[in-house]
Motif scaffolding. Structure first.
Motif, mmCIF file in Angstrom:
data_model
loop_
_atom_site.group_PDB
_atom_site.id
_atom_site.type_symbol
_atom_site.label_atom_id
_atom_site.label_comp_id
_atom_site.label_asym_id
_atom_site.label_seq_id
_atom_site.Cartn_x
_atom_site.Cartn_y
_atom_site.Cartn_z
ATOM 1 N N ASN A 1 0.838 -1.203 0.000
ATOM 2 C CA ASN A 1 0.000 0.000 0.000
ATOM 3 C C ASN A 1 0.872 1.252 0.000
ATOM 4 O O ASN A 1 0.612 2.214 -0.733
ATOM 5 C CB ASN A 1 -0.909 0.024 1.232
ATOM 6 N N LYS B 1 -6.660 -0.790 -2.880
ATOM 7 C CA LYS B 1 -7.286 -2.026 -2.444
ATOM 8 C C LYS B 1 -6.306 -2.759 -1.523
ATOM 9 O O LYS B 1 -5.217 -3.161 -1.936
ATOM 10 C CB LYS B 1 -7.657 -2.886 -3.654
ATOM 11 N N GLU C 1 -3.830 -4.030 7.219
ATOM 12 C CA GLU C 1 -3.512 -2.597 7.352
ATOM 13 C C GLU C 1 -3.578 -2.111 8.796
ATOM 14 O O GLU C 1 -2.944 -1.107 9.144
ATOM 15 C CB GLU C 1 -4.459 -1.763 6.485
ATOM 16 N N THR D 1 -8.404 6.736 -0.136
ATOM 17 C CA THR D 1 -9.574 5.941 0.206
ATOM 18 C C THR D 1 -9.203 4.489 -0.034
ATOM 19 O O THR D 1 -8.576 4.165 -1.048
ATOM 20 C CB THR D 1 -10.777 6.322 -0.673
ATOM 21 N N PHE D 2 -9.600 3.597 0.880
ATOM 22 C CA PHE D 2 -9.198 2.196 0.785
ATOM 23 C C PHE D 2 -10.388 1.312 0.428
ATOM 24 O O PHE D 2 -11.545 1.646 0.703
ATOM 25 C CB PHE D 2 -8.587 1.722 2.103
ATOM 26 N N LEU E 1 -11.551 -2.456 1.305
ATOM 27 C CA LEU E 1 -11.189 -3.481 2.280
ATOM 28 C C LEU E 1 -11.923 -4.791 2.012
ATOM 29 O O LEU E 1 -13.153 -4.822 1.983
ATOM 30 C CB LEU E 1 -11.515 -2.996 3.694
ATOM 31 N N ALA F 1 -11.381 -3.261 9.562
ATOM 32 C CA ALA F 1 -12.332 -2.215 9.158
ATOM 33 C C ALA F 1 -12.599 -1.236 10.303
ATOM 34 O O ALA F 1 -12.697 -0.023 10.087
ATOM 35 C CB ALA F 1 -13.640 -2.851 8.684
ATOM 36 N N PHE G 1 -9.928 1.408 10.581
ATOM 37 C CA PHE G 1 -10.089 2.488 9.604
ATOM 38 C C PHE G 1 -11.162 3.477 10.062
ATOM 39 O O PHE G 1 -10.990 4.694 9.937
ATOM 40 C CB PHE G 1 -10.458 1.910 8.233
ATOM 41 N N PHE H 1 -13.287 4.412 3.523
ATOM 42 C CA PHE H 1 -13.060 3.081 2.968
ATOM 43 C C PHE H 1 -14.344 2.521 2.385
ATOM 44 O O PHE H 1 -15.452 2.927 2.735
ATOM 45 C CB PHE H 1 -12.514 2.131 4.050
ATOM 46 N N CYS H 2 -14.162 1.594 1.451
ATOM 47 C CA CYS H 2 -15.250 0.810 0.877
ATOM 48 C C CYS H 2 -15.056 -0.640 1.302
ATOM 49 O O CYS H 2 -13.949 -1.042 1.672
ATOM 50 C CB CYS H 2 -15.241 0.893 -0.651
ATOM 51 N N ALA I 1 -19.860 2.576 3.757
ATOM 52 C CA ALA I 1 -18.802 1.940 2.968
ATOM 53 C C ALA I 1 -19.352 1.097 1.830
ATOM 54 O O ALA I 1 -18.635 0.807 0.857
ATOM 55 C CB ALA I 1 -17.929 1.076 3.882
#
Length: 446
Positions: A264, A281, A286, A299-300, A302, A336, A339, A346-347, A379
């Motif tokens: 990342n 992604k 993380e 923006t991540f 997950l 998650a 974050f 994040f998504c 998300a």
């Protein structure tokens, strides 16, 4: 004379009516019956987005789009009224990292002899770049096909829209945003060129270079430099479709599959060097470097593919299991939540799950480890729609957007809640429709 005038007027009205109808470009084998749904869902608890919930509200849809949502809404004349008393309505989920409707090319078999198969240049025929791992000319919408079986599985998990791309190569070209309706391909594609994709994997390329992470990074950096040079259309280069496509995709959301906390950071540094903010992604670890993740400003995306429990019943096997692996097994479900706690957007994706049917269970595991339901809903709806620039079309229940929504028996993330129906572009898809009016109970017959 009067009869002739009446006949001409009648023909004129018929012509105007014909012209006002939608043009059909695909022939239909059978009687054409282009009906469009007009529905009013009344008496429901409607969750427009993670921050707005309406009780005893009405949702009106027509021709696949949302007309209005609110309380005290009058059912329009001609609309089919659906009483949703005791039911909840949510926006359908969005998976921002999928390969739905695309096929991954197969890598040619080799004899395993490195020196015998040394390949210096790409085998792709045409005016493309020199390295076969740079596939920036790939466009998912050109190879996309509706897959009824996979669409059904995703709909049953609550999804109505996915971002699909061909997962092959270091530069993977453009992704397409599609709905999960079982309709013709030209009707389910919401945005044909929705994103640009990259990774550290050379994919199916049989070219010898790159053969290491250092080589992959060098190739990425060189591709950025070459593309910048190519913007001026140098005569010495001629036509290079790969570099042209690379430049054309720079205005799209840039998504990088890194898949690990260190990768990342490597991806983010490449982006920083060339003024690109990637949507990254991740790989699920993380949480171990969450401060550094926040520092990327990204923006991540997950995944929820937690490691399986290791068999340590036998002491002889247990001694080969490292403490690092054991701690990751313990803490992976906190990813998650970490974050959310740090305020990093994040998504959530179904990507990397062994079975999409386990998505709900994996998500509830994240709740048990600190993720809030509001953050999860955001998300799965607003954040992916926002980063793709399509929040005006999907991601919440607002007038003018696609009629992509779920009807559930209770709050969406409760373990005992069932998804009853998933409406995609105004079309109903039954999930557990049979329990809508459950007649089971204790009765006294007189």
């Amino acid at each position: 004379m009067r009869k002739a005038k009446r006949f001409l007027m009648a023909c004129s009205f018929m012509l105007l009516a014909h012209c006002s109808m939608a043009q059909a470009t695909f022939p239909q084998n059978g009687v054409a019956d282009p009906r469009h749904g007009h529905y009013a869902f009344t008496n429901a608890t409607i969750v427009k987005d993670a921050n707005t919930t309406l009780t005893n509200a009405t949702l009106v849809i027509k021709d696949g789009k949302i007309v209005t949502v609110g309380t005290g809404v009058k059912v329009p004349a001609g609309a089919v009224e659906v009483d949703c008393k005791g039911k909840f309505i949510y926006p359908s989920f969005i998976d921002i990292y999928a390969d739905y409707g695309t096929t991954l090319p197969q890598r040619p078999a080799t004899d395993g002899n490195f020196f015998a198969r040394t390949q210096l240049t790409s085998t792709t025929k045409g005016p493309y770049g020199w390295n076969g791992a740079i596939k920036s000319e790939t466009e998912a919408y050109k190879v996309f096909t509706v897959d009824d079986a996979k669409a059904k599985t995703l709909r049953e998990a609550g999804f109505g829209t996915v971002l699909s791309h061909v997962r092959d190569g270091i530069a993977r070209g453009a992704g397409a945003l599609v709905s999960l309706a079982t309709d013709a391909e030209n009707k389910v594609i919401i945005k044909d060129r929705a994103s640009a994709h990259y990774s550290f994997s050379k994919g199916t390329s049989t070219q010898t270079y790159p053969s290491s992470m250092m080589g992959t990074i060098a190739l990425l950096r060189q591709s950025y430099l070459d593309a910048q040079w190519y913007k001026n259309k140098p005569a010495t280069e001629g036509l290079n479709v790969s570099l042209q496509s690379w430049n054309d995709a720079q205005g799209l959301p840039q998504i990088f599959e890194a898949g690990d906390k260190w990768n990342n950071l490597r991806a983010d540094r490449i982006g920083d060097e060339f003024g690109v903010q990637y949507i990254i992604k991740g790989g699920g670890n993380e949480y171990q470097r969450i401060k550094e993740m926040k520092g990327t400003g990204a923006t991540f995306i997950l995944p929820l593919n937690y490691p399986q429990a290791m068999d340590v019943d036998d002491p002889n096997d247990a001694r080969f299991v490292s403490l690092t692996d054991m701690k990751h097994w313990e803490l992976a479900p906190t990813n998650a939540a970490a974050f959310e706690k740090e305020g990093i957007p994040f998504c959530i994706t179904t990507s990397d799950l062994r079975d999409v049917k386990g998505f709900g269970t994996a998500l509830r595991t994240a709740f048990n480890y600190g993720l809030t339901e509001n953050a999860a809903l955001t998300a799965l709806t607003k954040t992916p729609a926002t980063v793709l620039g399509v929040y005006d079309q999907v991601g919440s229940l607002d007038g003018g957007k696609w009629a992509n929504f779920l009807i559930t028996s209770g709050p969406i993330f409760n373990e005992k809640t069932n998804i009853l129906q998933n409406w995609v572009q105004g079309t109903k898809y039954s999930v557990k429709d049979d329990i809508w009016n459950d007649m089971r109970g204790t009765y006294k017959l007189v």
